[in-house]
Design a protein around this motif. Structure first.
Motif, short mmCIF file in Angstrom:
data_model
loop_
_atom_site.label_atom_id
_atom_site.label_comp_id
_atom_site.label_asym_id
_atom_site.label_seq_id
_atom_site.Cartn_x
_atom_site.Cartn_y
_atom_site.Cartn_z
N ALA A 20 -20.02 41.20 69.03
CA ALA A 20 -18.67 41.14 69.52
C ALA A 20 -18.22 39.40 69.51
O ALA A 20 -16.91 39.31 69.15
N GLY A 21 -19.04 38.77 69.58
CA GLY A 21 -18.68 37.13 69.56
C GLY A 21 -19.38 37.25 68.38
O GLY A 21 -19.02 35.48 67.67
N GLY A 22 -20.39 37.42 67.51
CA GLY A 22 -19.80 36.90 65.81
C GLY A 22 -21.44 36.06 65.71
O GLY A 22 -22.11 35.76 66.76
N VAL A 23 -22.62 36.05 64.86
CA VAL A 23 -23.53 36.03 65.07
C VAL A 23 -23.75 35.47 63.43
O VAL A 23 -22.54 35.71 62.45
N VAL A 24 -23.96 33.60 63.17
CA VAL A 24 -23.96 33.05 61.80
C VAL A 24 -25.34 32.39 61.48
O VAL A 24 -26.12 32.09 62.57
N ILE A 25 -26.18 33.57 61.14
CA ILE A 25 -27.44 32.94 59.78
C ILE A 25 -27.53 32.50 58.84
O ILE A 25 -26.65 31.91 58.31
N SER A 26 -27.88 31.20 58.80
CA SER A 26 -28.59 30.38 58.16
C SER A 26 -30.11 30.07 57.76
O SER A 26 -30.67 29.82 58.63
N GLY A 27 -30.21 29.80 56.40
CA GLY A 27 -31.45 29.60 55.81
C GLY A 27 -31.76 28.80 54.81
O GLY A 27 -30.73 29.29 53.53
N ASP A 28 -32.67 28.06 54.23
CA ASP A 28 -33.20 27.34 52.64
C ASP A 28 -34.41 28.26 52.87
O ASP A 28 -35.59 27.81 53.69
N VAL A 29 -35.02 28.39 51.67
CA VAL A 29 -36.48 29.20 50.94
C VAL A 29 -36.48 28.70 49.78
O VAL A 29 -35.80 28.65 48.85
N THR A 30 -37.59 27.80 49.72
CA THR A 30 -38.25 26.79 48.38
C THR A 30 -39.55 27.27 47.63
O THR A 30 -40.77 27.04 49.16
N LEU A 31 -39.73 27.47 47.02
CA LEU A 31 -41.02 28.31 46.38
C LEU A 31 -41.96 27.00 45.52
O LEU A 31 -41.14 26.58 44.21
N ARG A 32 -42.64 26.18 46.18
CA ARG A 32 -42.82 24.99 45.34
C ARG A 32 -44.82 25.15 44.89
O ARG A 32 -45.10 25.66 45.98
N ILE A 33 -44.83 25.06 44.10
CA ILE A 33 -46.29 24.64 43.33
C ILE A 33 -46.58 23.46 42.84
O ILE A 33 -45.85 22.74 41.22
N ALA A 34 -47.33 22.36 43.04
CA ALA A 34 -47.82 20.93 42.61
C ALA A 34 -46.12 19.92 43.13
O ALA A 34 -46.07 19.44 41.95
N ASP A 35 -45.83 20.49 43.87
CA ASP A 35 -44.28 19.73 44.40
C ASP A 35 -43.18 19.77 43.19
O ASP A 35 -42.59 18.52 42.82
N VAL A 36 -43.60 20.28 42.06
CA VAL A 36 -42.27 21.09 41.32
C VAL A 36 -41.73 22.76 42.12
O VAL A 36 -42.17 23.50 42.31
N ASP A 37 -40.35 22.44 42.72
CA ASP A 37 -39.79 23.06 43.04
C ASP A 37 -39.38 24.08 41.90
O ASP A 37 -38.24 23.96 40.53
N LEU A 38 -39.64 25.74 42.38
CA LEU A 38 -39.75 26.97 41.30
C LEU A 38 -38.74 27.69 41.78
O LEU A 38 -37.67 27.56 40.33
N VAL A 39 -38.26 28.25 42.89
CA VAL A 39 -37.07 28.71 43.36
C VAL A 39 -36.59 27.96 44.22
O VAL A 39 -37.33 27.53 45.61
N ARG A 40 -35.07 28.01 44.33
CA ARG A 40 -34.86 27.69 45.60
C ARG A 40 -33.81 29.03 46.56
O ARG A 40 -32.84 28.92 45.41
N ILE A 41 -33.84 29.32 47.24
CA ILE A 41 -32.90 30.57 48.00
C ILE A 41 -32.29 29.80 49.39
O ILE A 41 -32.52 29.43 50.27
N ASP A 42 -30.86 29.95 48.84
CA ASP A 42 -30.20 29.45 49.99
C ASP A 42 -29.61 30.98 50.67
O ASP A 42 -28.44 31.11 50.42
N LEU A 43 -29.27 30.72 52.18
CA LEU A 43 -29.01 31.66 52.94
C LEU A 43 -27.93 32.04 54.08
O LEU A 43 -28.37 30.73 54.71
N ASN A 44 -26.56 31.69 53.84
CA ASN A 44 -25.62 31.51 54.45
C ASN A 44 -24.95 33.06 54.82
O ASN A 44 -24.46 33.51 54.15
#
Length: 64
Positions: A20-44
């Motif tokens: 009824a009021g609405g919901v906002v979902i926001s988040g970030d996920v980063t897959l990192r190996i040896a301080d190298v970002d391999l995959v980044r997912i942003d959710l809004n």
């Protein structure tokens, strides 16, 4: 405990209130190996109900 703290709310009632009021979902996920970002997912996401008083925003996009 007060009366409000002991009050139980059914999942259906909770979802009804959220939609009824609405919901906002926001988040970030980063897959990192040896301080190298391999995959980044942003959710809004915006989750809300649509009725005759509040029409769908996608109808305006389809008309263009």
């Amino acid at each position: 405990m007060t009366v409000v703290e002991r009050r139980e709310i059914a999942l259906v009632d909770l979802l009804d209130r959220l939609l009824a009021g609405g919901v906002v979902i926001s988040g970030d996920v980063t897959l990192r190996i040896a301080d190298v970002d391999l995959v980044r997912i942003d959710l809004n996401a915006l989750i809300s109900s649509v009725n005759a008083n509040v029409p769908s925003p996608f109808e305006a996009l389809e008309e263009q």
